[in-house]
Write an enzyme that holds these catalytic residues in place. Structure first.
Site, PDB file in Angstrom:
ATOM      1  N   ASP A  83       0.871  -1.162   0.000  1.00 21.62           N
ATOM      2  CA  ASP A  83       0.000   0.000   0.000  1.00 21.62           C
ATOM      3  C   ASP A  83       0.912   1.217   0.000  1.00 21.62           C
ATOM      4  O   ASP A  83       1.611   1.475   0.991  1.00 21.62           O
ATOM      5  CB  ASP A  83      -0.904  -0.004   1.235  1.00 21.62           C
ATOM      6  N   TYR A  88      -8.069  14.574  -9.405  1.00 23.38           N
ATOM      7  CA  TYR A  88      -7.145  13.790 -10.220  1.00 23.38           C
ATOM      8  C   TYR A  88      -6.237  14.706 -11.034  1.00 23.38           C
ATOM      9  O   TYR A  88      -5.016  14.497 -11.115  1.00 23.38           O
ATOM     10  CB  TYR A  88      -7.933  12.869 -11.141  1.00 23.38           C
ATOM     11  N   LYS A  93      -2.107  14.941 -10.714  1.00 19.75           N
ATOM     12  CA  LYS A  93      -1.207  14.602 -11.816  1.00 19.75           C
ATOM     13  C   LYS A  93      -0.321  15.789 -12.203  1.00 19.75           C
ATOM     14  O   LYS A  93       0.823  15.610 -12.631  1.00 19.75           O
ATOM     15  CB  LYS A  93      -2.000  14.099 -13.018  1.00 19.75           C
ATOM     16  N   THR A 125      -9.375   0.343 -19.154  1.00 18.33           N
ATOM     17  CA  THR A 125      -9.199  -0.231 -17.830  1.00 18.33           C
ATOM     18  C   THR A 125     -10.410   0.125 -16.982  1.00 18.33           C
ATOM     19  O   THR A 125     -11.312   0.825 -17.438  1.00 18.33           O
ATOM     20  CB  THR A 125      -7.928   0.334 -17.161  1.00 18.33           C
TER      21      THR A 125
END
Length: 245
Positions: free
Chosen positions: A56, A156, A160, A191
Site C-alpha cells: 500500500d 485527479y 497529476k 481499464t
C-alpha cells in the site's frame, strides 16, 4: 536481463506491464494492495520471474515490508521502478471537490510516488553509479496546466499536475547518480479507470511505453512522454485533454 518493481500491478496497465516485461525474460516484483485478490496476477506469479508483493503506497509500514521482501530476492539491487499505482474518485469540479477527496487522491498519486521512490532508492543505488537506473512515473495529460480546458475531475487533475513537478524534481536530484526519471501519459486506456469507451487497449499502451522505457537516454531525464500507435515514436506533447489512465 533487468529487475523491475511495479506498483499498482494487480490490474489494468500495471498488470499488463508485468505481463509484457516478464515475457521478455526479466524479473518483476508486482506490487499491489491486495495482490492475492487478482486471479490474473496469481496466474503470472511463479516466484522465479514474477513475484507478488503486498504494498500500500500510502502506508509507511507496508512500504518498509515490501522493500524487505524485494530485498530478499534482489540482493544486488533493482534496475527499474515503475510508479503506476493511482487513484481517481469522483468527477467533481474544483468548487465541489471535498477536501478529504483532494487529500486522499493526492496521498496516492503524489506522496505515494515520493515515498515509494524514497523507499526503493537504496535498492536502485545498489546497481552503482556506472549503471543506468530508471524511474517511470505514470502520469496523465490531464495534469497539463496549459492544455486544460475542462473543469471536471479536479482532484485527479491537480494530483497529476503535482506529479509532473515531482518527476522533474526527482530527475534533477538524481541525475548525478546516473538515474533517468521521467513521466508517461499512457493514453485513454480500456481499464476500470479509463472505462469501456476508451480507445486504447492495455496491450497497445504498455507496448508503446516500454518501447520508450527501453530506449531512454540521459537527454530524456525529467521529460514527459506520450504513447503512440507506433511504439517507436513517442511524442512529448499530450494528445488528449479529456482522457486519463
Amino acid at each position: 536481463m533487468s529487475i523491475y518493481v511495479i506498483t499498482g500491478a494487480s490490474r489494468g496497465i500495471g498488470l499488463e506491464f508485468v505481463r509484457q516485461i516478464s515475457s521478455k525474460g526479466n524479473t518483476v516484483f508486482a506490487c499491489a494492495r491486495n495482490p492475492d485478490q487478482s486471479e490474473e496476477l496469481r496466474q503470472l506469479t511463479d516466484n522465479k520471474s514474477v513475484y507478488s508483493v503486498k504494498l500500500d503506497v500510502t502506508c509507511d509500514r507496508s512500504l518498509k515490508e515490501a522493500v524487505q521482501e524485494v530485498s530478499k530476492h534482489a540482493t544486488e539491487g533493482i534496475d527499474v521502478l515503475i510508479n503506476n499505482a493511482g487513484l481517481t474518485l469522483t468527477t467533481n469540479n474544483v468548487e465541489e471537490a471535498p477536501k478529504d477527496e483532494l487529500i486522499k487522491v493526492f496521498e496516492t498519486n503524489v506522496t505515494g510516488v515520493t515515498e515509494t521512490t524514497k523507499a526503493f532508492l537504496p535498492l536502485l543505488r545498489k546497481r552503482g553509479s556506472d549503471h543506468t537506473k530508471k524511474i517511470l512515473n505514470i502520469s496523465s495529460s490531464v495534469g497539463s496546466v496549459s492544455n486544460t480546458t475542462s473543469t471536471g475531475n479536479a482532484a485527479y487533475r491537480i494530483s497529476k499536475s503535482a506529479l509532473n513537478m515531482t518527476t522533474k524534481l526527482q530527475a534533477l536530484h538524481l541525475a548525478k547518480e546516473n538515474f533517468i526519471v521521467y513521466a508517461s501519459h499512457p493514453g485513454w486506456v480500456q481499464t476500470d479507470m479509463g472505462g469501456k469507451e476508451a480507445k486504447i487497449s492495455p496491450e497497445e499502451s504498455v507496448k508503446g511505453q516500454l518501447a520508450k522505457l527501453d530506449s531512454v537516454t540521459e537527454q530524456d531525464n525529467g521529460g514527459y512522454f506520450d504513447w503512440q500507435k507506433d511504439p517507436w515514436t513517442i511524442k512529448t506533447v499530450p494528445i488528449s485533454l479529456h482522457h486519463f489512465k
